[in-house]
Design a protein around this motif. Structure first.
Motif, short mmCIF file in Angstrom:
data_model
loop_
_atom_site.label_atom_id
_atom_site.label_comp_id
_atom_site.label_asym_id
_atom_site.label_seq_id
_atom_site.Cartn_x
_atom_site.Cartn_y
_atom_site.Cartn_z
N VAL A 362 5.14 -11.95 5.96
CA VAL A 362 4.76 -13.26 6.14
C VAL A 362 5.43 -14.20 5.32
CG1 VAL A 362 2.88 -14.79 5.73
CG2 VAL A 362 2.21 -12.55 6.68
N HIS A 363 6.23 -13.59 4.21
CA HIS A 363 7.03 -14.42 3.58
C HIS A 363 8.27 -14.57 4.32
CE1 HIS A 363 6.00 -15.32 -0.85
NE2 HIS A 363 5.26 -14.10 -0.67
N ASP A 387 4.46 -9.82 -7.12
CA ASP A 387 5.24 -10.28 -5.85
C ASP A 387 6.54 -10.64 -6.33
OD1 ASP A 387 6.28 -11.54 -3.94
OD2 ASP A 387 4.42 -13.21 -3.39
N LEU A 388 7.48 -9.90 -5.89
CA LEU A 388 9.03 -10.02 -6.30
C LEU A 388 9.79 -10.58 -5.28
CD1 LEU A 388 9.61 -6.59 -7.75
CD2 LEU A 388 8.68 -8.62 -8.92
N TRP A 389 9.28 -11.54 -4.21
CA TRP A 389 9.92 -12.15 -3.01
C TRP A 389 11.01 -13.11 -3.90
CZ3 TRP A 389 10.29 -11.00 1.63
CH2 TRP A 389 10.86 -12.01 2.47
N GLU A 396 9.95 -5.35 2.39
CA GLU A 396 9.77 -4.16 2.09
C GLU A 396 8.50 -3.47 2.57
OE1 GLU A 396 9.87 -3.15 -2.11
OE2 GLU A 396 11.90 -4.09 -2.39
N GLN A 397 8.28 -1.90 3.19
CA GLN A 397 7.23 -1.40 3.37
C GLN A 397 6.30 -1.39 2.22
OE1 GLN A 397 5.99 -1.54 6.49
NE2 GLN A 397 3.95 -0.84 5.68
N LEU A 398 5.40 -2.20 1.90
CA LEU A 398 4.51 -2.28 0.61
C LEU A 398 3.40 -1.31 0.64
CD1 LEU A 398 4.33 -6.19 0.40
CD2 LEU A 398 6.05 -4.68 -0.85
N ASP A 399 2.89 -0.73 1.72
CA ASP A 399 2.02 0.29 1.71
C ASP A 399 2.65 1.76 1.98
OD1 ASP A 399 2.32 -0.34 4.44
OD2 ASP A 399 0.50 0.45 4.92
N SER A 400 3.61 2.16 1.60
CA SER A 400 4.35 3.11 1.99
C SER A 400 3.31 4.45 1.91
CB SER A 400 5.44 3.75 0.91
OG SER A 400 6.29 4.89 1.42
#
Length: 403
Positions: A362-363, A387-389, A396-400
């Protein structure tokens, strides 16, 4: 976080030649940080906490696994298919419990021992976090650790990985390796490519010899991806595997100086991937068919948005593409917004729903100019760890679910 050392503004005028991360934007963030931007200082604190966690871990190497890959070379990478399970109780005559059967979305815990998969994830994640932490703080301990990790896995003769994936995602008693095992690398290796680019802005621990050797490894790996049977099969994949393959090829091509190949790969993805994989309403039918439909829908968009970022470096605007039925990356992100903002439940099968998984894509859409995505930003769920955007504006795939 400690006070910024004088070296924190090192080479501040030099933008990294990153493949996915926007180098000029990062250079500007670094200037703002040096000038005392409070929001960025908070984000750097979160980043350095992650990086600090890696300082006493690793380095890792493919030669440490208890048995070599089926070909017998300990330098070959080995991983096991995650969704395949033994159907029988292991015995002396059948130690694996063969035959193996598929249970989509259900991860077999045995794949995390005896292979290189878990160590590979640590190499990818640690080198990225550490290189970013060095870039923004100038603290040499981060660069030293990142360089040690990268040299050990990719470059040192005694411990290096061979630049192929001939034995990725093998299935006991069935296949010694599979083309779809390329996803082990394609989903995250462009982060390593960018970590190297960050170190190459002046990290004292990363030498010209390291730079040359890493370039050779990447060139050899790109050749294997394009010319091996496994690589050709993955290039033909119709779902997220194909999207990630294109992203990896484009990123490696850019990093090794083949801008023409990078440009062609991104440009051809418009019809080959977007038009074929994304429906007019923005849904991704092949990903919705999975038991982890939310995960795989966001997963595929991680590849698309990163591929679009590579395109920006070579003059291709993938965000602007519209397919014959209106297919687009913007439409695909908008399809996720009701569930991403919590306004509606996700209406498809999902074994373990994590709303924050959509935050980065979304970002990315908001940065690319989508109004609906911009309005959704305040409603997103913050990923674990913050949130490191603002520091690493690339999805990145945040829910690996790699373990």
């Amino acid at each position: 976080m400690s006070e910024q050392p004088a070296s924190a503004v090192h080479a501040v005028a030099r933008a990294p030649r990153t493949a996915v991360l926007p180098g000029e934007r990062m250079r500007y963030a670094k200037i703002r940080l040096a000038l005392g931007d409070r929001e960025l200082r908070t984000a750097v604190g979160q980043l350095t906490r992650r990086a600090d966690g890696w300082l006493d871990q690793g380095p890792w190497t493919v030669v440490d696994k208890p048995r070599p890959a089926p070909g017998g070379d300990v330098h070959d990478y080995l991983s096991q298919a995650p969704y395949w399970w033994p159907s029988r109780t292991p015995t002396a005559d059948n130690p694996w419990g063969c035959p193996y059967v598929q249970r989509d979305g259900e991860r077999n815990p045995e794949v995390d021992s005896g292979t290189d998969r878990q160590d590979l994830e640590k190499v990818f994640d640690s080198s990225y976090d550490l290189a970013l932490a060095w870039y923004y703080t100038g603290e040499r301990q981060y660069a030293r650790k990142a360089a040690d990790i990268l040299r050990t896995w990719f470059l040192s003769p005694d411990t290096r990985m061979n630049p192929n994936l001939d034995h990725a995602q093998f299935i006991p008693c069935k296949y010694d390796g599979r083309a779809i095992g390329i996803i082990d690398f394609s989903q995250s290796y462009t982060s390593v490519v960018d970590a190297v680019a960050l170190l190459e802005t002046g990290a004292p621990s990363w030498t010209s010899a390291d730079r040359e050797a890493m370039g050779e490894w990447n060139s050899d790996f790109l050749g294997w991806l394009r010319n091996s049977d496994f690589g050709k099969q993955e290039a033909a994949a119709a779902n997220n595997h194909g999207t990630f393959y294109d992203m990896l090829v484009a990123g490696l091509a850019y990093a090794t100086g083949d801008r023409g190949l990078a440009r062609r790969t991104v440009r051809e993805a418009a019809a080959k991937r977007v038009d074929a994989q994304i429906a007019a309403d923005g849904s991704q039918p092949l990903e919705l068919a999975r038991t982890r439909s939310w995960h795989y829908s966001t997963f595929d968009l991680v590849a698309y948005t990163r591929l679009a970022a590579i395109g920006e470096n070579v003059g291709v605007d993938l965000w602007a593409h519209r397919g014959p039925q209106g297919q687009s990356l913007f439409a695909a992100v908008r399809y996720l917004l009701p569930a991403a903002t919590g306004s509606e439940p996700w209406p498809h099968p999902e074994l373990e729903f994590h709303r924050f998984a959509a935050s980065d894509v979304v970002h990315a859409a908001a940065d690319a100019g989508d109004g609906a995505a911009r309005r959704a930003l305040p409603l997103l769920e913050t990923p674990p760890g913050g949130d490191l955007w603002a520091l690493r504006p690339a999805a990145e795939q945040l829910d690996s679910i790699a373990g």
